[in-house]
Design a protein around this motif. Structure first.
Motif, short mmCIF file in Angstrom:
data_model
loop_
_atom_site.label_atom_id
_atom_site.label_comp_id
_atom_site.label_asym_id
_atom_site.label_seq_id
_atom_site.Cartn_x
_atom_site.Cartn_y
_atom_site.Cartn_z
N THR A 156 0.84 -1.20 0.00
CA THR A 156 0.00 0.00 0.00
C THR A 156 0.88 1.25 0.00
N ASP A 157 0.58 2.18 -0.89
CA ASP A 157 1.29 3.46 -0.95
C ASP A 157 0.75 4.36 0.15
N ALA A 158 1.50 4.47 1.24
CA ALA A 158 1.02 5.16 2.43
C ALA A 158 0.72 6.63 2.17
N MET A 159 1.57 7.28 1.38
CA MET A 159 1.37 8.70 1.13
C MET A 159 0.10 8.94 0.31
N GLU A 160 -0.20 8.03 -0.61
CA GLU A 160 -1.41 8.19 -1.41
C GLU A 160 -2.67 8.02 -0.56
N VAL A 161 -2.62 7.17 0.44
CA VAL A 161 -3.76 7.02 1.34
C VAL A 161 -4.02 8.33 2.06
N ILE A 162 -2.98 8.95 2.57
CA ILE A 162 -3.13 10.22 3.28
C ILE A 162 -3.66 11.30 2.35
N ARG A 163 -3.15 11.33 1.13
CA ARG A 163 -3.67 12.31 0.16
C ARG A 163 -5.16 12.07 -0.10
N ALA A 164 -5.56 10.81 -0.18
CA ALA A 164 -6.95 10.49 -0.48
C ALA A 164 -7.89 10.93 0.64
N VAL A 165 -7.40 10.93 1.87
CA VAL A 165 -8.22 11.38 2.99
C VAL A 165 -8.46 12.88 2.93
N SER A 166 -7.40 13.64 2.69
CA SER A 166 -7.52 15.10 2.77
C SER A 166 -7.96 15.76 1.47
N ALA A 167 -7.77 15.10 0.33
CA ALA A 167 -8.09 15.73 -0.95
C ALA A 167 -9.55 16.21 -1.05
N PRO A 168 -10.55 15.41 -0.64
CA PRO A 168 -11.93 15.91 -0.74
C PRO A 168 -12.17 17.13 0.15
N LEU A 169 -11.45 17.22 1.24
CA LEU A 169 -11.63 18.37 2.14
C LEU A 169 -11.12 19.64 1.50
N TYR A 170 -9.93 19.56 0.88
CA TYR A 170 -9.37 20.73 0.23
C TYR A 170 -10.13 21.08 -1.05
N TYR A 171 -10.72 20.09 -1.70
CA TYR A 171 -11.54 20.36 -2.88
C TYR A 171 -12.73 21.23 -2.50
N ARG A 172 -13.36 20.89 -1.40
CA ARG A 172 -14.49 21.71 -0.93
C ARG A 172 -14.03 23.10 -0.51
N LEU A 173 -12.88 23.16 0.14
CA LEU A 173 -12.37 24.44 0.62
C LEU A 173 -12.04 25.39 -0.52
#
Length: 203
Positions: A156-173
């Motif tokens: 599992t690409d650990a950094m991509e998991v973290i990006r996937a968690v926060s990306a929708p939040l910043y998209y809304r922001l």
């Protein structure tokens, strides 16, 4: 990716040099919040910090130098990744901290100003990228622990998991300008976690 300090003006040991840096970075953040990156001037930061202009120009060189140091300081003040023993809980801590940070009047405004500047200024973009890369790398540790425990697939690409968690939040922001709420953060965690468990983040 979790919340940094609400202010970059924390005085650390080191005497006058540390106090000057703290005052200048505090003033930089104030000016950034009030006027944006393109309204940030060395003279105004110096006046606001109560520091000589020569000192500010000599040490930081340009507004880009100021914001780069500010983002470094905010990254330094951020807390380590969570280690609750549960990847779901760890990711929830991350997402809720992002949610709190972007909704904070001062810190959220700082990030929005930097994100706006990054779209048209290479040095601002470099400073913002360095900040987020450090936070993603830090929080990737929680995912790596989950892989070691067998909670997520090997590879599992650990950094991509973290990006996937926060990306929708910043998209809304930034893009849709919708509220970033704890409920949105929770849904982002559940979706990213389901994808990770299904092997979607294995290269």
């Amino acid at each position: 990716m979790e919340q940094a300090s609400r202010s970059a003006g924390t005085v650390r040991p080191g005497g006058r040099t540390a106090r000057v840096r703290a005052a200048v970075l505090e003033a930089t953040q104030d000016e950034l919040v009030e006027h944006g990156f393109h309204g940030l001037t060395m003279d105004q930061v110096a006046a606001r910090a109560g520091v000589g202009k020569t000192t500010v120009y000599r040490r930081w060189g340009s507004p880009a130098g100021l914001v780069t140091d500010l983002m470094t300081e905010l990254a330094d003040q951020s807390s380590p990744h969570a280690d609750t023993g549960s990847i779901e809980s760890d990711l929830r801590v991350n997402a809720l901290a992002v949610c709190e940070a972007v909704n904070d009047g001062r810190l959220g405004a700082t990030f929005q100003a930097m994100i706006a500047a990054a779209t048209c200024d290479r040095q601002a973009a470099d400073a913002l990228r360095a900040f987020y890369l450090r936070r993603i790398e830090e929080w990737a540790g929680a995912v790596e622990l989950a892989v070691q425990r067998g909670d997520l697939p090997r590879g599992t690409d650990a950094m991509e998991v973290i990006r996937a968690v926060s990306a929708p939040l910043y998209y809304r922001l930034v893009v849709t300008r919708e509220p970033v709420t704890p409920e949105v953060a929770e849904r982002s965690v559940q979706r990213a976690l389901a994808a990770a468990r299904a092997g979607a983040f294995i290269p």
